[in-house]
Design a protein around this motif. Structure first.
Motif, mmCIF file in Angstrom:
data_model
loop_
_atom_site.group_PDB
_atom_site.id
_atom_site.type_symbol
_atom_site.label_atom_id
_atom_site.label_comp_id
_atom_site.label_asym_id
_atom_site.label_seq_id
_atom_site.Cartn_x
_atom_site.Cartn_y
_atom_site.Cartn_z
ATOM 1 N N ILE A 165 0.984 -1.135 0.020
ATOM 2 C CA ILE A 165 -0.082 -0.057 0.005
ATOM 3 C C ILE A 165 0.809 1.378 -0.104
ATOM 4 O O ILE A 165 1.902 1.218 0.781
ATOM 5 C CB ILE A 165 -0.768 -0.040 1.218
ATOM 6 N N MET A 166 0.638 1.975 -0.977
ATOM 7 C CA MET A 166 1.375 3.325 -1.236
ATOM 8 C C MET A 166 0.662 4.676 -0.487
ATOM 9 O O MET A 166 1.477 5.688 -0.403
ATOM 10 C CB MET A 166 1.727 3.707 -2.326
ATOM 11 N N THR A 167 -0.622 4.485 -0.431
ATOM 12 C CA THR A 167 -1.491 5.676 0.132
ATOM 13 C C THR A 167 -0.973 6.387 1.476
ATOM 14 O O THR A 167 -0.822 7.212 1.641
ATOM 15 C CB THR A 167 -2.916 5.498 0.216
ATOM 16 N N GLN A 168 -0.757 5.304 2.442
ATOM 17 C CA GLN A 168 -0.164 5.544 3.789
ATOM 18 C C GLN A 168 0.240 4.699 4.536
ATOM 19 O O GLN A 168 -0.076 3.539 4.271
ATOM 20 C CB GLN A 168 -1.264 6.725 4.485
ATOM 21 N N LYS A 169 1.044 4.917 5.577
ATOM 22 C CA LYS A 169 1.463 3.845 6.645
ATOM 23 C C LYS A 169 0.207 3.221 7.177
ATOM 24 O O LYS A 169 -0.509 3.863 7.696
ATOM 25 C CB LYS A 169 2.509 4.299 7.436
ATOM 26 N N LEU A 170 0.266 1.674 7.089
ATOM 27 C CA LEU A 170 -0.738 0.833 7.766
ATOM 28 C C LEU A 170 -0.493 0.975 9.224
ATOM 29 O O LEU A 170 -1.579 0.562 9.950
ATOM 30 C CB LEU A 170 -0.970 -0.192 6.941
ATOM 31 N N GLY A 171 0.559 0.794 9.807
ATOM 32 C CA GLY A 171 0.861 0.524 10.937
ATOM 33 C C GLY A 171 1.046 1.810 11.892
ATOM 34 O O GLY A 171 0.725 2.784 11.588
ATOM 35 N N LYS A 172 1.259 1.439 13.162
ATOM 36 C CA LYS A 172 1.194 2.571 14.248
ATOM 37 C C LYS A 172 2.624 3.465 14.134
ATOM 38 O O LYS A 172 3.774 3.209 13.359
ATOM 39 C CB LYS A 172 1.453 1.902 15.653
#
Length: 172
Positions: A165-172
């Motif tokens: 995923i490039m849209t935004q970071k998925l983790g904390k």
């Protein structure tokens, strides 16, 4: 005579609504009877446009309509996510749940729809590339590419640690 007319009216009164409900269910499948599309571009398009219209889904959290995009997706983007994807993003688990669907509308600078790009997370479909099924459609729904698309995997593979995923970071 009056008794038989009353009996007939009672039958019509009680059975007509049931027949109407039955007819509706024969025409339009209920939400529970619509099969999840799996890695099939035609079924996926029908699912996101007819049975579970993506325009009714959440926008990608923190993104509005017509945010700035980059090639190959277009100058402007609008990104929709189904419930599985939405809760994966909000939960900050670091990866998308199986059955997550992300639909990206790709626009020209003049806000004309140029393409629809869709990714679907299918458990076991392609473990080497995050189990994503990729599809690109023309503005009218014509399949332009689908499956294990090398160009999509190659580009998004630079974000393998973020579940492609490039849209935004998925983790904390």
């Amino acid at each position: 005579m009056k008794k038989s007319a009353l009996s007939l009216m009672a039958v019509v009164f009680f059975l007509a609504p049931a027949a109407f409900v039955y007819a509706i269910h024969m025409e339009l499948p209920s939400e529970t009877s619509v099969a999840f599309p799996g890695p099939d571009a035609g079924r996926l398009y029908e699912y996101i446009t007819r049975y579970k219209p993506y325009h009714e889904w959440h926008l990608w959290p923190g993104k509005g309509r017509f945010y700035k995009g980059t090639e190959p997706h277009g100058a402007l983007l609008t990104t929709y996510v189904n419930k599985d994807a939405y809760f994966s993003i909000k939960g900050k688990e670091g990866k998308m749940a199986d059955n997550s669907i992300i639909v990206k509308e790709n626009y020209t600078p003049q806000k004309e729809l140029a393409a629809l790009t869709v990714i679907l997370k299918v458990k076991g479909y392609n473990p080497a590339a995050g189990d994503w099924f990729w599809a690109k459609y023309g503005p009218g729904g014509k399949v332009l590419s689908s499956g294990k698309v090398d160009s999509c995997i190659g580009c998004h593979g630079t974000h393998k640690d973020n579940d492609y995923i490039m849209t935004q970071k998925l983790g904390k």
